[in-house]
Design a protein around this motif. Structure first.
Motif, PDB file in Angstrom:
ATOM      1  N   ILE A  42      47.338  40.850  44.393  1.00  0.00           N
ATOM      2  CA  ILE A  42      46.098  40.271  44.912  1.00  0.00           C
ATOM      3  C   ILE A  42      46.137  38.747  44.837  1.00  0.00           C
ATOM      4  CG2 ILE A  42      43.591  40.122  44.595  1.00  0.00           C
ATOM      5  CD1 ILE A  42      43.645  42.970  43.498  1.00  0.00           C
ATOM      6  N   LEU A  43      46.631  38.235  43.693  1.00  0.00           N
ATOM      7  CA  LEU A  43      46.679  36.778  43.524  1.00  0.00           C
ATOM      8  C   LEU A  43      47.609  36.121  44.540  1.00  0.00           C
ATOM      9  CD1 LEU A  43      46.655  36.139  39.680  1.00  0.00           C
ATOM     10  CD2 LEU A  43      44.807  35.837  41.332  1.00  0.00           C
ATOM     11  N   GLU A  44      48.711  36.791  44.821  1.00  0.00           N
ATOM     12  CA  GLU A  44      49.677  36.250  45.777  1.00  0.00           C
ATOM     13  C   GLU A  44      49.013  36.076  47.146  1.00  0.00           C
ATOM     14  OE1 GLU A  44      53.628  38.017  47.810  1.00  0.00           O
ATOM     15  OE2 GLU A  44      53.281  38.651  45.726  1.00  0.00           O
ATOM     16  N   GLU A 102      39.089  43.848  38.571  1.00  0.00           N
ATOM     17  CA  GLU A 102      37.970  43.227  39.302  1.00  0.00           C
ATOM     18  C   GLU A 102      37.379  42.038  38.559  1.00  0.00           C
ATOM     19  OE1 GLU A 102      34.955  45.049  41.273  1.00  0.00           O
ATOM     20  OE2 GLU A 102      36.218  46.489  42.316  1.00  0.00           O
ATOM     21  N   ALA A 103      37.193  42.211  37.253  1.00  0.00           N
ATOM     22  CA  ALA A 103      36.620  41.121  36.467  1.00  0.00           C
ATOM     23  C   ALA A 103      37.544  39.911  36.462  1.00  0.00           C
ATOM     24  CB  ALA A 103      36.343  41.599  35.041  1.00  0.00           C
ATOM     25  N   ALA A 104      38.856  40.177  36.354  1.00  0.00           N
ATOM     26  CA  ALA A 104      39.814  39.067  36.327  1.00  0.00           C
ATOM     27  C   ALA A 104      39.848  38.336  37.666  1.00  0.00           C
ATOM     28  CB  ALA A 104      41.211  39.582  35.960  1.00  0.00           C
ATOM     29  N   ILE A 105      39.786  39.098  38.760  1.00  0.00           N
ATOM     30  CA  ILE A 105      39.778  38.475  40.088  1.00  0.00           C
ATOM     31  C   ILE A 105      38.529  37.618  40.256  1.00  0.00           C
ATOM     32  CG2 ILE A 105      39.579  38.956  42.567  1.00  0.00           C
ATOM     33  CD1 ILE A 105      42.354  39.489  41.577  1.00  0.00           C
ATOM     34  N   GLN A 106      37.404  38.123  39.804  1.00  0.00           N
ATOM     35  CA  GLN A 106      36.162  37.362  39.903  1.00  0.00           C
ATOM     36  C   GLN A 106      36.263  36.048  39.122  1.00  0.00           C
ATOM     37  OE1 GLN A 106      32.325  38.816  38.172  1.00  0.00           O
ATOM     38  NE2 GLN A 106      31.834  39.178  40.304  1.00  0.00           N
ATOM     39  N   GLU A 107      36.874  36.135  37.944  1.00  0.00           N
ATOM     40  CA  GLU A 107      37.091  34.936  37.132  1.00  0.00           C
ATOM     41  C   GLU A 107      37.954  33.916  37.893  1.00  0.00           C
ATOM     42  OE1 GLU A 107      35.724  35.091  34.023  1.00  0.00           O
ATOM     43  OE2 GLU A 107      36.217  33.009  33.614  1.00  0.00           O
TER      44      GLU A 107
END
Lengths: 89, 99, 89, 99, 89, 99
Positions: free
Chosen positions: A17-19, B23-28
């Motif tokens: 996702i980050l990529e 999900e929480a990490a992505i939101q962060e």
């Protein structure tokens, strides 16, 4: 950031996702840069070709914008690390 | 994780394919990226000379950037604390919850 | 809004999505507030520390912004309800 | 549901995990939220004194906000009707459909 | 754009996504237009009703905005086609 | 596909339900749409008289739009080439990768 609490599958998903997000952020930053520099540098519409003066302005503007972003990034990372250190104690 | 003085975002079981932790990490990450982008934009307006005679940051611009980032960071933190103190999630931001 | 035409599964899905969206909207509103108040209140970069004058300005700006949003929300809800009433007849 | 004078968004069978009804409702909510955020921003610029001597809305600011929201709402409605009358979905907004 | 390298399932998926995106883009363009024209045309808040002068301004502003977008779209498509032609050779 | 002089976006195996080819194509469309929207906004500010005495584009405005779009397009291309030459994906834009 610390992803150590995640299991392997979560970490793999996270980095996929980050990529993807990183590519999107880069493209957004890029078109933001173009819009910003165009707004500042191009104000003469008596011709449809970029003048050499405009081209030079765009080039300097892009250079400066990237150096600016880099410097902000460096300071931001320092301050963020500092704050994490304080709050995690 | 404690940007803004928040703990990790509350698990929201948002019914997607991602785990709540992801999900929480992505939101962060999205929150941090958003703040970063706003600092870039704001400090560019405050510190960068718009005449673009060359492509280097001047000494004055560099110092201005450093201070601007520090101030924005500080302002962000102070206002996060303030909002938390006010329990603002129930306040102004919820202007649409009545719909 | 009226979700009564949805079945139970749809309503459950809807509220999960809305809950997530509400958090995102809150965070966006928050960082928008910080940017807006910083732009107005902080214009002296001879120091990296916030002056007490700047701090006070930020604090008032945040207070006012929240009261402003709240008032807009109240009026908006009224007008929206009114319009729904008219159109649904 | 009839914000902007539209009926519910046409079912788009967008192939996600959500039902069409859920998708249409989410789109409706996003539209309303977007309009709300634009009103907040626009009326803040028009009505709020930027000097921030205190944290209260003055009488004048409060009245200005009320009128500003009403006017924006009205403008939004009028322009929605206008666009519908023009069948604008086939017009200017479709500038990219030729790609 | 050229989707000919995709298989049928991919093309079907692509057009479903694009259809949805087009609706979102239209709505965003629309609310952007309202905000822009409101900002320019409405500056008198001694009344809560739109004056006839404001209404006329909004109407002209919307007309012009749409014509503007259309013209930009036409030029953009030409330049894009040109560039594709050059780069694909 | 070669907007910005890039080839198709590198397959990212982003773990969604879409194939990589679909993802890359969608990303391309989003990039083009974003540039288009920025041109609309930028050339509107530069070319359109804000007095709105009527609803037609004047001759001068029309010519200005044509030139403005061409210039923006050109600027976009030049800066894309410049960034590629700098390998900028490793540079300023990555300011957050150190987090």
């Amino acid at each position: 950031m610390d992803f150590s609490q995640m299991n392997a599958a979560e970490q793999a998903q996270m980095s996929r996702i980050l990529e993807k997000k990183q590519m999107q952020d880069f493209l957004k930053m890029y078109s933001n840069l173009v819009e910003r520099c165009f707004t500042t540098c191009c104000n003469d519409f008596t011709s449809k070709a970029l003048s050499s003066k405009e081209e030079q302005c765009l080039s300097h503007c892009a250079d400066k914008f990237l150096k600016h972003s880099e410097r902000v990034g460096a300071r931001f990372a320092e301050l963020n690390a500092e704050q994490m250190g304080v709050t995690d104690k | 994780m404690s940007f803004l003085g928040r703990g990790p975002a509350a698990p929201s079981s948002a019914g997607s394919l991602s785990s709540e932790r992801v999900e929480a990490a992505i939101q962060e990450v999205e929150l941090i990226t958003d703040v970063f982008n706003r600092i870039v934009s704001s400090c560019h307006s405050k510190c960068i000379n718009q005449r673009y005679l060359d492509g280097e940051l001047s000494k004055g611009e560099s110092v201005c950037i450093d201070r601007c980032v520090a101030k924005f960071f500080d302002a962000n933190k102070k206002m996060g604390e303030k909002l938390q103190a006010m329990g603002a999630s129930a306040g102004g931001a919820g202007g649409l919850t009545s719909l």
